[in-house]
Design a protein around this motif. Structure first.
Motif, PDB file in Angstrom:
ATOM      1  N   PRO A 135       7.190 -17.463 -56.057  1.00 44.35           N
ATOM      2  CA  PRO A 135       8.297 -17.242 -57.004  1.00 44.35           C
ATOM      3  C   PRO A 135       8.285 -18.225 -58.181  1.00 44.35           C
ATOM      4  O   PRO A 135       8.618 -17.851 -59.305  1.00 44.35           O
ATOM      5  CB  PRO A 135       9.538 -17.414 -56.137  1.00 44.35           C
ATOM      6  N   LEU A 136       7.910 -19.459 -57.878  1.00 47.60           N
ATOM      7  CA  LEU A 136       7.958 -20.461 -58.968  1.00 47.60           C
ATOM      8  C   LEU A 136       6.948 -20.136 -60.062  1.00 47.60           C
ATOM      9  O   LEU A 136       7.233 -20.319 -61.256  1.00 47.60           O
ATOM     10  CB  LEU A 136       7.679 -21.859 -58.401  1.00 47.60           C
ATOM     11  N   VAL A 137       5.792 -19.646 -59.673  1.00 45.43           N
ATOM     12  CA  VAL A 137       4.774 -19.304 -60.677  1.00 45.43           C
ATOM     13  C   VAL A 137       5.170 -18.032 -61.398  1.00 45.43           C
ATOM     14  O   VAL A 137       4.971 -17.887 -62.617  1.00 45.43           O
ATOM     15  CB  VAL A 137       3.395 -19.157 -60.007  1.00 45.43           C
ATOM     16  N   LYS A 138       5.754 -17.079 -60.668  1.00 42.11           N
ATOM     17  CA  LYS A 138       6.135 -15.825 -61.306  1.00 42.11           C
ATOM     18  C   LYS A 138       7.330 -15.990 -62.247  1.00 42.11           C
ATOM     19  O   LYS A 138       7.525 -15.183 -63.145  1.00 42.11           O
ATOM     20  CB  LYS A 138       6.483 -14.789 -60.218  1.00 42.11           C
ATOM     21  N   ALA A 139       8.122 -16.993 -62.005  1.00 39.22           N
ATOM     22  CA  ALA A 139       9.347 -17.161 -62.790  1.00 39.22           C
ATOM     23  C   ALA A 139       8.999 -17.363 -64.261  1.00 39.22           C
ATOM     24  O   ALA A 139       8.020 -18.030 -64.606  1.00 39.22           O
ATOM     25  CB  ALA A 139      10.138 -18.346 -62.272  1.00 39.22           C
ATOM     26  N   ASN A 140       9.835 -16.796 -65.117  1.00 42.06           N
ATOM     27  CA  ASN A 140       9.702 -16.935 -66.579  1.00 42.06           C
ATOM     28  C   ASN A 140       8.342 -16.511 -67.095  1.00 42.06           C
ATOM     29  O   ASN A 140       7.753 -17.152 -67.967  1.00 42.06           O
ATOM     30  CB  ASN A 140       9.963 -18.369 -67.019  1.00 42.06           C
ATOM     31  N   ASN A 141       7.820 -15.461 -66.562  1.00 44.76           N
ATOM     32  CA  ASN A 141       6.588 -14.855 -67.071  1.00 44.76           C
ATOM     33  C   ASN A 141       5.396 -15.774 -66.828  1.00 44.76           C
ATOM     34  O   ASN A 141       5.089 -16.678 -67.616  1.00 44.76           O
ATOM     35  CB  ASN A 141       6.719 -14.544 -68.566  1.00 44.76           C
ATOM     36  N   SER A 142       4.722 -15.535 -65.684  1.00 41.48           N
ATOM     37  CA  SER A 142       3.550 -16.337 -65.329  1.00 41.48           C
ATOM     38  C   SER A 142       2.447 -16.196 -66.376  1.00 41.48           C
ATOM     39  O   SER A 142       1.619 -17.100 -66.580  1.00 41.48           O
ATOM     40  CB  SER A 142       3.027 -15.935 -63.957  1.00 41.48           C
ATOM     41  N   VAL A 179       8.757 -19.015 -76.669  1.00 40.51           N
ATOM     42  CA  VAL A 179       9.038 -17.731 -76.012  1.00 40.51           C
ATOM     43  C   VAL A 179       9.581 -17.969 -74.612  1.00 40.51           C
ATOM     44  O   VAL A 179      10.507 -17.279 -74.151  1.00 40.51           O
ATOM     45  CB  VAL A 179       7.769 -16.858 -75.989  1.00 40.51           C
ATOM     46  N   LYS A 180       9.001 -18.950 -73.867  1.00 40.80           N
ATOM     47  CA  LYS A 180       9.523 -19.263 -72.539  1.00 40.80           C
ATOM     48  C   LYS A 180      10.976 -19.699 -72.624  1.00 40.80           C
ATOM     49  O   LYS A 180      11.805 -19.348 -71.774  1.00 40.80           O
ATOM     50  CB  LYS A 180       8.669 -20.369 -71.895  1.00 40.80           C
ATOM     51  N   GLY A 215       4.099 -10.079 -78.181  1.00 37.32           N
ATOM     52  CA  GLY A 215       4.132  -9.875 -79.625  1.00 37.32           C
ATOM     53  C   GLY A 215       4.678 -11.070 -80.370  1.00 37.32           C
ATOM     54  O   GLY A 215       4.205 -11.429 -81.463  1.00 37.32           O
ATOM     55  N   SER A 216       5.700 -11.703 -79.750  1.00 35.09           N
ATOM     56  CA  SER A 216       6.276 -12.886 -80.403  1.00 35.09           C
ATOM     57  C   SER A 216       5.247 -14.009 -80.512  1.00 35.09           C
ATOM     58  O   SER A 216       5.116 -14.675 -81.562  1.00 35.09           O
ATOM     59  CB  SER A 216       7.499 -13.364 -79.630  1.00 35.09           C
ATOM     60  N   VAL A 217       4.529 -14.285 -79.417  1.00 37.69           N
ATOM     61  CA  VAL A 217       3.494 -15.337 -79.448  1.00 37.69           C
ATOM     62  C   VAL A 217       2.448 -15.021 -80.501  1.00 37.69           C
ATOM     63  O   VAL A 217       2.023 -15.888 -81.287  1.00 37.69           O
ATOM     64  CB  VAL A 217       2.854 -15.487 -78.067  1.00 37.69           C
ATOM     65  N   LEU A 218       2.058 -13.728 -80.517  1.00 38.00           N
ATOM     66  CA  LEU A 218       1.054 -13.331 -81.499  1.00 38.00           C
ATOM     67  C   LEU A 218       1.572 -13.472 -82.916  1.00 38.00           C
ATOM     68  O   LEU A 218       0.861 -13.939 -83.815  1.00 38.00           O
ATOM     69  CB  LEU A 218       0.620 -11.884 -81.216  1.00 38.00           C
ATOM     70  N   LEU A 219       2.831 -13.099 -83.132  1.00 32.71           N
ATOM     71  CA  LEU A 219       3.409 -13.181 -84.475  1.00 32.71           C
ATOM     72  C   LEU A 219       3.496 -14.617 -84.955  1.00 32.71           C
ATOM     73  O   LEU A 219       3.107 -14.947 -86.094  1.00 32.71           O
ATOM     74  CB  LEU A 219       4.796 -12.538 -84.468  1.00 32.71           C
ATOM     75  N   PHE A 220       4.025 -15.472 -84.080  1.00 33.42           N
ATOM     76  CA  PHE A 220       4.147 -16.887 -84.475  1.00 33.42           C
ATOM     77  C   PHE A 220       2.782 -17.496 -84.792  1.00 33.42           C
ATOM     78  O   PHE A 220       2.635 -18.266 -85.742  1.00 33.42           O
ATOM     79  CB  PHE A 220       4.823 -17.688 -83.366  1.00 33.42           C
ATOM     80  N   CYS A 267      12.381 -24.825 -80.951  1.00 36.35           N
ATOM     81  CA  CYS A 267      12.200 -24.848 -79.502  1.00 36.35           C
ATOM     82  C   CYS A 267      13.082 -25.921 -78.873  1.00 36.35           C
ATOM     83  O   CYS A 267      13.717 -25.702 -77.830  1.00 36.35           O
ATOM     84  CB  CYS A 267      10.733 -25.084 -79.181  1.00 36.35           C
ATOM     85  N   PHE A 268      13.112 -27.106 -79.506  1.00 40.23           N
ATOM     86  CA  PHE A 268      13.937 -28.183 -78.987  1.00 40.23           C
ATOM     87  C   PHE A 268      15.422 -27.797 -79.010  1.00 40.23           C
ATOM     88  O   PHE A 268      16.157 -28.059 -78.063  1.00 40.23           O
ATOM     89  CB  PHE A 268      13.702 -29.460 -79.810  1.00 40.23           C
ATOM     90  N   LEU A 269      15.860 -27.145 -80.060  1.00 44.55           N
ATOM     91  CA  LEU A 269      17.273 -26.764 -80.194  1.00 44.55           C
ATOM     92  C   LEU A 269      17.666 -25.744 -79.127  1.00 44.55           C
ATOM     93  O   LEU A 269      18.703 -25.884 -78.456  1.00 44.55           O
ATOM     94  CB  LEU A 269      17.524 -26.207 -81.595  1.00 44.55           C
TER      95      LEU A 269
END
Length: 859
Positions: A621-628, A677-678, A706-711, A767-769
């Motif tokens: 579960p820990l690895v799967k969490a928040n999109n492995s 994104v995470k 898509g977001s990662v790719l866009l950024f 990201c920090f905010l």
């Protein structure tokens, strides 16, 4: 020559002015000085034309009575000299030889009237005026001389020339060498058969330059001869960097005091070369004083006035001082028949003449009688059989005729001028030139004209003519060396003709007795690697040697300035050669490069190890969490971040400079894009957990990718524009470190580099905010909390990077950038993945869905 007292000039000049005025007005006159018979101290022979002659037969004047109670009288001088008597006899010989010559002045008998000048202007002036006035009380010109051959001193000639100039009476000197007498506007009636001191000074200067003497002392007679000769020498050597260490003068009136002062100066001075322009009797007193002081290590340069003096050469008391003298001498020439004439001289030629009497008494040590004097009374009477045929002394020595030949030449120059003057009146009786005359009406002005035009061939086959009042300069260079009889002799070692000096250096014996040229410098020449620095208030020959600055060299001795090395070169440790600069860059071989490479590879290995752990536990579960998938992409980007640090190490090139910033910019944006994104996923997931919320369907896996790719594409676009407009490129920086060439990558466009860093900073700030806002969400394992810490470290590192990057020199600039990359990468890796690895490896019981959702208390 010392100054003349007011009483002397009053007694001499005022009668002279009165005499000249009366003669010009052609009125009755009387002889202005009849206190002593002048002819008794000279030689006389009558003729159709009588030539005048002035010679310093004596050189020591008697102290005069200057009490102003009576008119001062010029008493006879003492200190008889044989050399000037030989000169006078050369004039007698030349006149007799001309009288026997049928082709020169035929039908004209020359005579002579030779007087003693005492080597001082009052006596010379009195003798000259006596000769031009005829020497009788009626001032008749019947026995006046149209020309005077003399005097030996330049000062006397200056006075005589200016005095006789208004009367147009020529003055032909045999030894007055002052360069000032070459001025025809000031001395139009002056001629000489000795070269000007200008050429003698040039010869001395050439010797100084030839042997590298830059620190020279000078001693000169206190008259025009000494002072002006030293001045001419100074001007000649000025451009060659030769300086006068001192200049002392000696005068006949105060000879003992002056020579003592000059000797003390020589003794205390660091100059080893001493130039002396003085009469040989003055030099003898000076050398005796130096010998008394035991100053024997000075090299003397002699003027023509004493360079061939037999009196000095034979004086054993000064051998230690005079040995090795290097001098300029009047060139010598033979006079056939003169020696026989000199040896035939007898007092019976002119009975009662004190000059010949004193010669006889000095040579044979006997008294001729008939004269009162303590010296004569102390000598035995002469037998009358004495002869000069076997005598060897200064008077009879005809082996090296120098001044003697000048006298001989002067008589012949006058004879040829007279011949031209008298013959032109006989050849052209109809259109007689105003410069022609007969013996009955001989005008000095006419003779003056013909003297300036005289041109004949000497007995040696040389052409003779006056150039203005001078003759062509020819000098012998002589050296005083030991002779087989234990005395000194001068040896001709070279010659100077015009401005060309020819010397056989190997034949010179220096004052030290060796063949090594003595040194005389105020400061030794600056060695290579240094330059001259003048000392304030001191001559240019005295200086300090300053080492050349970094990057400058001097590769020759005595450099005035240092030369800067080319851009790619630097001075060596001795500052005498430019060597290629050391090339500096952050390489894999130096300590810093090895350290950073090790840290980068260690970070890569740790990241790979974390990836292996995540792959192995990918179903938990820990690895799967928040999109492995984002976690694995983040680990990949962190791995590339560690590896991209290696691109900065090594010698910069075109491709490496472009790759450094391109890889750095894109990989870090990819890394931050994954984290951003995470963080968004955490926030969206929390919103979806609320009743009635279905936000995750709008931000599913596709949107996340898509977001990662866009950024990331935004950064790629910025990089493409930057590389197209002004890309980074290698640069050889020679200004950063003086002795090194720093190879570095310059960013090209600062705007482009700023956009890359700015975009990275923007993503990190967002990201920090967002992570900061999500840090208190109610989960047992809230990833936003760790992202907040990671972004805090990331921002701190890169904020500190900017000033450190700007202020770091050379390869340390690159090291700072690598350190920022590695530090920020480790910060992200540890803050985000260390807690997960801790649970996966050490707390596997907490790796459950219930625990992650906050439904089970943490173990």
């Amino acid at each position: 020559m010392g100054p003349v007292s007011f009483a002397q000039w009053l007694a001499l000049v005022l009668p002279l002015q009165t005499w000249v005025t009366i003669r010009a007005q052609q009125t009755a006159c009387k002889q202005w000085d009849s206190s002593n018979s002048l002819d008794e101290l000279g030689l006389f022979q009558g003729g159709d034309v009588v030539l005048g002659g002035l010679f310093p037969l004596y050189n020591m004047p008697i102290t005069q009575d200057l009490s102003y109670s009576a008119s001062p009288e010029l008493m006879h001088c003492y200190g008889f000299q044989m050399r000037p008597l030989r000169w006078a006899q050369a004039m007698v010989f030349a006149v007799e030889e001309i009288n026997r010559n049928p082709s020169l002045l035929p039908g004209v008998r020359l005579g002579y009237r030779i007087l003693d000048s005492c080597g001082k202007h009052p006596w010379a002036l009195r003798g000259a005026l006596s000769m031009v006035s005829g020497g009788n009380k009626s001032c008749s010109s019947a026995h006046s001389v149209p020309v005077i051959i003399g005097e030996a001193s330049s000062t006397q000639c200056i006075i005589l020339s200016r005095t006789l100039g208004p009367l147009d009476i020529p003055l032909v000197s045999y030894q007055a060498s002052c360069a000032c007498l070459s001025d025809r506007s000031a001395y139009p009636n002056f001629f000489r058969t000795i070269p000007s001191d200008f050429y003698q000074a040039r010869a001395m200067a050439e010797l100084a330059k030839r042997f590298g003497w830059t620190w020279v002392g000078a001693i000169g007679a206190d008259n025009d001869y000494g002072r002006l000769a030293i001045q001419a020498f100074s001007e000649e050597v000025k451009e060659a960097g030769v300086c006068l260490a001192f200049f002392e003068t000696v005068s006949r009136e105060n000879l003992e005091q002056d020579t003592a002062r000059a000797a003390a100066t020589v003794q205390s001075s660091s100059a080893r070369i001493i130039l002396v322009f003085a009469w040989y009797t003055d030099v003898e007193v000076l050398f005796l004083e130096l010998a008394r002081r035991n100053v024997t290590d000075r090299q003397f340069l002699a003027s023509e006035a004493w360079s061939t003096s037999a009196d000095l050469l034979q004086n054993a008391a000064i051998f230690a001082v005079s040995r090795g003298v290097l001098g300029v001498a009047i060139r010598s020439a033979p006079i056939p028949g003169l020696e026989a004439h000199l040896r035939a001289v007898r007092p019976s030629w002119n009975p009662g003449n004190p000059v010949l009497k004193e010669l006889w008494e000095q040579v044979f040590g006997c008294s001729l009688g008939g004269q009162n004097g303590s010296a004569s009374r102390s000598l035995t009477a002469c037998e009358g059989t004495e002869t000069l045929q076997t005598v060897q002394n200064v008077f009879t020595d005809a082996s090296q005729l120098r001044v003697t030949y000048n006298v001989y030449l002067a008589v012949y120059a006058v004879a040829h001028a007279l011949h031209s003057q008298l013959s032109c009146s006989q050849e052209n009786t109809t259109n007689r030139s105003p410069y022609c005359a007969s013996t009955d009406n001989l005008q000095p002005r006419q003779l003056l004209h013909h003297l300036s035009q005289v041109h004949f061939t000497t007995q040696l086959g040389e052409e003779f003519r006056f150039e203005g009042g001078d003759i062509r300069a020819v000098y012998d260079i002589v050296n005083w060396q030991d002779s087989p009889d234990g005395l000194l002799q001068y040896v001709k070692i070279g010659q100077m003709e015009g401005s060309e000096l020819n010397i056989n250096d190997s034949t010179i014996m220096w004052t030290t007795g060796s063949k090594t040229v003595p040194k005389s410098v105020c400061t030794e020449a600056c060695p290579p690697g240094t330059r001259k620095a003048m000392r304030k208030g001191e001559p240019v020959c005295c200086f300090d040697c300053i080492p050349c600055a970094d990057g400058e060299i001097s590769n020759r001795t005595g450099s005035v300035e240092c030369e800067r090395c080319p851009a790619e070169f630097w001075s060596n440790s001795h500052r005498n050669e430019c060597v290629p600069r050391d090339v500096e860059f952050l390489s894999f071989g130096d300590t810093m490069g090895i350290t950073l490479t090790t840290v980068a590879l260690s970070g890569t290995c740790v990241t790979v190890a974390v990836g292996v752990v995540f792959v192995y536990h990918r179903h938990t579960p820990l690895v799967k969490a928040n999109n492995s998938e984002l976690s694995f992409l983040l680990l990949l980007s962190l791995t590339l971040c560690f590896l991209c640090a290696l691109v900065f190490i090594g010698q910069p090139s075109e491709w490496s400079c472009k790759a450094q910033h391109l890889v750095f910019g894109i990989i870090f944006v990819l890394c931050l894009s994954c984290i951003l994104v995470k963080t968004i996923v955490v926030l969206v997931a929390f919103r979806s957990a609320r009743p009635g919320a279905n936000v995750m369907k709008w931000f599913g896996l596709g949107q996340q990718r898509g977001s990662v790719l866009l950024f990331t594409c935004v950064q790629v676009l910025i990089c493409i524009v930057w590389l197209s407009v002004s890309p980074p490129h290698p640069h050889r920086n020679t200004n950063l470190q003086r002795s090194k060439v720093v190879l570095e990558c310059v960013v090209g466009s600062a705007v482009g580099f700023g956009c890359i860093l700015g975009y990275i900073g923007l993503l990190a700030a967002i990201c920090f905010l967002l992570a900061f806002l999500a840090r208190k969400l109610p989960d047992n394992f809230n990833e936003a909390k760790f992202i907040t810490f990671s972004m805090l470290i990331f921002c701190a590192v890169w904020i500190a990077f900017v000033p450190a990057y700007v202020s770091s020199p050379g390869k340390y600039t690159v090291a700072v950038e690598i350190f920022a990359i590695l530090a920020s990468s480790f910060g992200l890796l540890l803050c985000i993945f260390a807690p997960k690895c801790y649970i996966i490896l050490l707390r596997p019981e907490n790796n459950t869905r219930k625990f992650l959702m906050g439904k089970t208390p943490a173990q």
